[in-house]
Every structure is written in C-alpha cells, then in structure tokens.
Write a protein that holds these residues in place. Sequence first.
Motif, PDB file in Angstrom:
ATOM      1  N   GLY A 146      49.707  19.761  32.126  1.00  0.00           N
ATOM      2  CA  GLY A 146      50.245  18.542  32.679  1.00  0.00           C
ATOM      3  C   GLY A 146      49.913  17.336  31.838  1.00  0.00           C
ATOM      4  N   LEU A 147      49.526  17.542  30.592  1.00  0.00           N
ATOM      5  CA  LEU A 147      49.149  16.430  29.729  1.00  0.00           C
ATOM      6  C   LEU A 147      50.383  15.612  29.380  1.00  0.00           C
ATOM      7  CD1 LEU A 147      46.666  18.306  27.424  1.00  0.00           C
ATOM      8  CD2 LEU A 147      46.148  16.851  29.364  1.00  0.00           C
ATOM      9  N   GLY A 148      50.202  14.313  29.381  1.00  0.00           N
ATOM     10  CA  GLY A 148      51.323  13.425  29.164  1.00  0.00           C
ATOM     11  C   GLY A 148      51.928  12.978  30.481  1.00  0.00           C
ATOM     12  N   LEU A 149      51.568  13.670  31.583  1.00  0.00           N
ATOM     13  CA  LEU A 149      52.092  13.314  32.895  1.00  0.00           C
ATOM     14  C   LEU A 149      51.123  12.389  33.635  1.00  0.00           C
ATOM     15  CD1 LEU A 149      53.465  16.770  34.055  1.00  0.00           C
ATOM     16  CD2 LEU A 149      54.702  14.889  32.963  1.00  0.00           C
ATOM     17  N   PHE A 150      49.831  12.529  33.388  1.00  0.00           N
ATOM     18  CA  PHE A 150      48.859  11.653  34.017  1.00  0.00           C
ATOM     19  C   PHE A 150      47.649  11.510  33.110  1.00  0.00           C
ATOM     20  CE2 PHE A 150      48.001  15.919  35.498  1.00  0.00           C
ATOM     21  CZ  PHE A 150      46.645  16.032  35.420  1.00  0.00           C
ATOM     22  N   ARG A 151      46.929  10.434  33.306  1.00  0.00           N
ATOM     23  CA  ARG A 151      45.781  10.143  32.469  1.00  0.00           C
ATOM     24  C   ARG A 151      44.482  10.293  33.249  1.00  0.00           C
ATOM     25  NH1 ARG A 151      46.372   6.663  27.860  1.00  0.00           N
ATOM     26  NH2 ARG A 151      48.545   6.351  27.322  1.00  0.00           N
ATOM     27  N   SER A 152      43.412  10.448  32.494  1.00  0.00           N
ATOM     28  CA  SER A 152      42.090  10.420  33.109  1.00  0.00           C
ATOM     29  C   SER A 152      41.843   9.047  33.682  1.00  0.00           C
ATOM     30  CB  SER A 152      41.053  10.741  32.047  1.00  0.00           C
ATOM     31  OG  SER A 152      39.772  10.576  32.541  1.00  0.00           O
ATOM     32  N   LYS A 153      41.356   8.975  34.926  1.00  0.00           N
ATOM     33  CA  LYS A 153      41.263   7.695  35.627  1.00  0.00           C
ATOM     34  C   LYS A 153      39.844   7.128  35.569  1.00  0.00           C
ATOM     35  CE  LYS A 153      44.892   9.060  38.846  1.00  0.00           C
ATOM     36  NZ  LYS A 153      45.239   9.289  40.246  1.00  0.00           N
ATOM     37  N   ALA A 169      35.277  14.637  43.271  1.00  0.00           N
ATOM     38  CA  ALA A 169      35.825  15.606  44.225  1.00  0.00           C
ATOM     39  C   ALA A 169      35.593  15.170  45.661  1.00  0.00           C
ATOM     40  CB  ALA A 169      35.195  16.976  44.001  1.00  0.00           C
ATOM     41  N   ASN A 170      36.563  15.499  46.512  1.00  0.00           N
ATOM     42  CA  ASN A 170      36.387  15.392  47.958  1.00  0.00           C
ATOM     43  C   ASN A 170      36.971  16.665  48.554  1.00  0.00           C
ATOM     44  OD1 ASN A 170      36.294  14.882  50.683  1.00  0.00           O
ATOM     45  ND2 ASN A 170      36.953  12.746  50.502  1.00  0.00           N
ATOM     46  N   TYR A 171      36.114  17.578  48.920  1.00  0.00           N
ATOM     47  CA  TYR A 171      36.550  18.886  49.393  1.00  0.00           C
ATOM     48  C   TYR A 171      36.925  18.893  50.870  1.00  0.00           C
ATOM     49  CZ  TYR A 171      34.284  20.027  44.985  1.00  0.00           C
ATOM     50  OH  TYR A 171      33.916  20.063  43.654  1.00  0.00           O
ATOM     51  N   HIS A 172      36.960  17.709  51.491  1.00  0.00           N
ATOM     52  CA  HIS A 172      37.323  17.600  52.905  1.00  0.00           C
ATOM     53  C   HIS A 172      38.675  16.910  53.066  1.00  0.00           C
ATOM     54  CE1 HIS A 172      32.766  17.777  53.977  1.00  0.00           C
ATOM     55  NE2 HIS A 172      33.266  18.959  53.677  1.00  0.00           N
ATOM     56  N   THR A 173      39.598  17.228  52.207  1.00  0.00           N
ATOM     57  CA  THR A 173      40.944  16.681  52.304  1.00  0.00           C
ATOM     58  C   THR A 173      41.940  17.829  52.398  1.00  0.00           C
ATOM     59  OG1 THR A 173      41.414  16.696  49.922  1.00  0.00           O
ATOM     60  CG2 THR A 173      40.206  14.797  50.790  1.00  0.00           C
ATOM     61  N   GLU A 174      43.204  17.495  52.562  1.00  0.00           N
ATOM     62  CA  GLU A 174      44.245  18.517  52.611  1.00  0.00           C
ATOM     63  C   GLU A 174      44.504  19.131  51.244  1.00  0.00           C
ATOM     64  OE1 GLU A 174      45.738  19.839  55.283  1.00  0.00           O
ATOM     65  OE2 GLU A 174      44.305  18.633  56.420  1.00  0.00           O
ATOM     66  N   THR A 175      44.051  18.450  50.204  1.00  0.00           N
ATOM     67  CA  THR A 175      44.175  18.981  48.836  1.00  0.00           C
ATOM     68  C   THR A 175      42.772  18.958  48.195  1.00  0.00           C
ATOM     69  OG1 THR A 175      44.784  16.760  48.054  1.00  0.00           O
ATOM     70  CG2 THR A 175      46.583  18.325  48.516  1.00  0.00           C
ATOM     71  N   PRO A 176      41.879  19.827  48.644  1.00  0.00           N
ATOM     72  CA  PRO A 176      40.480  19.767  48.192  1.00  0.00           C
ATOM     73  C   PRO A 176      40.280  20.051  46.722  1.00  0.00           C
ATOM     74  CG  PRO A 176      40.892  21.786  49.425  1.00  0.00           C
ATOM     75  CD  PRO A 176      42.112  20.933  49.591  1.00  0.00           C
ATOM     76  N   HIS A 177      41.298  20.630  46.071  1.00  0.00           N
ATOM     77  CA  HIS A 177      41.156  20.969  44.654  1.00  0.00           C
ATOM     78  C   HIS A 177      41.484  19.801  43.739  1.00  0.00           C
ATOM     79  CE1 HIS A 177      45.343  21.522  45.788  1.00  0.00           C
ATOM     80  NE2 HIS A 177      45.657  21.283  44.533  1.00  0.00           N
ATOM     81  N   ILE A 178      42.036  18.723  44.288  1.00  0.00           N
ATOM     82  CA  ILE A 178      42.443  17.586  43.459  1.00  0.00           C
ATOM     83  C   ILE A 178      41.241  16.695  43.164  1.00  0.00           C
ATOM     84  CG2 ILE A 178      43.857  15.513  43.360  1.00  0.00           C
ATOM     85  CD1 ILE A 178      45.422  18.074  43.033  1.00  0.00           C
ATOM     86  N   LEU A 179      41.074  16.371  41.888  1.00  0.00           N
ATOM     87  CA  LEU A 179      39.953  15.544  41.437  1.00  0.00           C
ATOM     88  C   LEU A 179      40.440  14.149  41.073  1.00  0.00           C
ATOM     89  CD1 LEU A 179      38.296  18.231  39.144  1.00  0.00           C
ATOM     90  CD2 LEU A 179      37.641  17.627  41.482  1.00  0.00           C
ATOM     91  N   ASP A 180      39.647  13.151  41.372  1.00  0.00           N
ATOM     92  CA  ASP A 180      39.987  11.770  41.062  1.00  0.00           C
ATOM     93  C   ASP A 180      38.837  11.157  40.264  1.00  0.00           C
ATOM     94  OD1 ASP A 180      40.667   9.133  40.913  1.00  0.00           O
ATOM     95  OD2 ASP A 180      40.740   8.778  43.086  1.00  0.00           O
ATOM     96  N   TYR A 181      39.013  11.080  38.954  1.00  0.00           N
ATOM     97  CA  TYR A 181      37.926  10.617  38.103  1.00  0.00           C
ATOM     98  C   TYR A 181      37.750   9.105  38.100  1.00  0.00           C
ATOM     99  CZ  TYR A 181      36.949  15.291  36.610  1.00  0.00           C
ATOM    100  OH  TYR A 181      36.585  16.607  36.619  1.00  0.00           O
TER     101      TYR A 181
END
Length: 409
Positions: free
Chosen positions: A401-408, A266-278
Amino acid sequence: MNKAEDLANNIESSATQIVVENDVNNKVNYLDYLPDEAKEILKSLANKWENVLDANELEVIPLKGAMTNEVFQIKWQTTEGEMSRKVLVRIYGEGTDIFFDRENEIRTFAFISKNGQGPRLLGRFAQGRLEEFIRARTLSAPDMRDPSISALIASKMKEFHDLDMPGSKNVYLWERLRDWLIEARRLLSPEEVEMFHLNTMDKEISLLEKELSITPQRIGFCHNDLQYGNIMLDEVTNSVTIIDYEYASYNPVAYDIANHFSEMAANYHTETPHILDYSKYPDLEERQRFVHTYLSSSGEQPSDNEVQKLLDEIEKYTLASHLLWGLWGIVSEHVNKIDFDYKEYAKQRFQEYWSRKNHLLSPNGSSHDNVIDGEEALESIVNKKSAKSTPISRKLKKFFGLGLFRSKH
C-alpha cells in the motif's frame, strides 16, 4: 487484542482480557471449555479455602483480549455474601510454541512471582495453567499517554529490567528474529515471500544487529511485549504490575522501551484492532520524560547525555520491533485462530520499518518527528536493482500500500 474498550475501565481483570459481556448475559456454559484436569485442580484449590461455600459451584467467565491464549476468570461464592474467590485459567493457543519455549516461560513466571513482580502460579495442567487473579484493571490505550501512569510504567520497567534471572543472560533479539524469519518463509508461498520482501530480510537483520551493537548498551531482563494489555493498574495503591511473560528474555533495555513506545500506535479495543496509527507514537517531550523517569528511578539523577544516548538507541531499536512483530503477524496468520487480521498488521509493521530505516540509521538519525514516505524508502532499494526487478517492485508497492498513505509521525 479485542473490541471491548468501554469495559476495560470498569471491571476487575488480571491480564490482557476483558469479560465477554454478551456471553455472560446469555449464560453460556463455559465450564465445558475447561479440560477435566483443570477442573480437578480448581476444585482442589477451592477445597483448601475455608470461605468458599461450595468448591463444585464454580462460575466460568471468558476474558477477551489475549492474542495467543484462551483465558477464563473462575469465581466461587464465599461466606462473605457478595464477595467471591477468583482465579485465572489460561489455556495455551495452538501453534504458539513456534514463538517461545513454554517451559522457559513457566520458569520465568515462577521466578517473577517469587520476587513479587507478578501474579502467583497456582497450578499447571497439560494445556495451560492457573494464576492468581490480580484485583486491578488492565490499562487501556489512552492510559499509556497519561503522564502519571507512564511514570509508574517507567519505574516498574526499570525494576523488571534489573531482575537477576537465572540462566543465560545473552541477548536473544537477533536469534528470535532469525528463527521467526525461517518460520515465516516456511509458511508462506514463494509469491508471498517475494511480496513481503523476506528473501532479503536476512540482510536487514544482520544490518540492524551490526548498526545497533556498535556502542556498549544496557542489557537487562526485558518483557519484550509491553503493550497496554500486559500492564495492570491498582488504583488503590497506585501501582502497576507487568504480566504475561511469554516473550521475556535478556535484551538491550532500549529495545524493550522502543517496543513499548511503538505499541502506543495500537488500540486493540476497536472494531479494527489491527490498524495502527503512528501519529500516536509519543512525541519527543513524552519520550524524554519517560527515559528520565526510567533512569532516575534507582535514585541517581541521569545526565542530559545519558538521557539523550538512551533516547537515540530507543529510536533505532523501533526498527527491530517493526521487523519482529511483522514476522510474528505472518506466522500468526497461519497458526492462530483468533479473529485478528494478522497479515494486514504485518504489512503495516513492515511499512513502518521501510519508512524509518534510512533516516534512523543515518549518522544523525535520532528523531521520530520527520515524516518519511514509505514509497520513497522502498524506491531506494528498488533503484539498486536491475531493470529486470521492476515488475517485482511494483507488486511490492501495491502489496504494502505504499504511495497510498504515509507514516503519521
């Protein structure tokens, strides 16, 4: 959680907060935001300090970054000229009592403060409290990946876990999961309960509890929300302080570390703070380094087997972390007014749970480096159901949203 990363490294802060620069420049009168009771306590405090020029002349500065509370920095001009006296005012968010017992949190805060582990409690009022202002900076997301800072966090975490807190020392994780599941079901419509797969979540929690409790584990007093905004760094003394204890309780220490690792997505200091990047989840080398530092911080060198055992436990406990904060997101969507896409955040946490579950609970499931498709994980569940449930499975996959993106990973 908010959108001010650039300010994070340049100002003094005492929690998950960053000064709201635009509001300060526009001279908004935030004194009106404080309850009268809080104002009286603030003035009473300032009157006791000899170096404050005028106790009635207080500057109120909003701090952003908290997910459940409103937080303000209070400043008074002092006789030292440019120096100022500061405290922190925390006003509790509406509906947050669903998540934790506020009185228990205050007791925890006071105990930790007395043991030199956090800011001092300066006063209480009906809607909140006053805290000591720590002259240190809140960490940013990249700080958590800095090896030197990570080592400080690991050692401080061990110190925190070893606190001998009064009261019950029973593991609270599973009770909390079940309590939040009840609240989530209560707040959602039947259609949403179905979409979030909450009807079978009891079984998932029981499965995790059974699988993760097979072997003896280290139990300690855990923070349970050790994201970067809850860690303060004093760059003069090169020390860290853990703050904000709303969720603190006794739990397996592996869970607390797992939650800390998961927060690196998580980076809660972005314009989309709810987006997670694993893809930002720490790799094996980082995790090994952290665990070794954690175990050796008490003075004894751990064996390779001890390090590996804790690493394996941590990976499995990431599943509990995903479920817990997924449920938190659902409940927060209905009780919290902070500008944050809680529902989307919840969807991502649940997706990560389904993506990792089968692998991590398999006999050899200890690595976090293999990519598992969330759709495949969900299909394994769907295939066990009758053909009658096929339309539901399609809706589930579309919703997550499964099938649209994978765990990174």
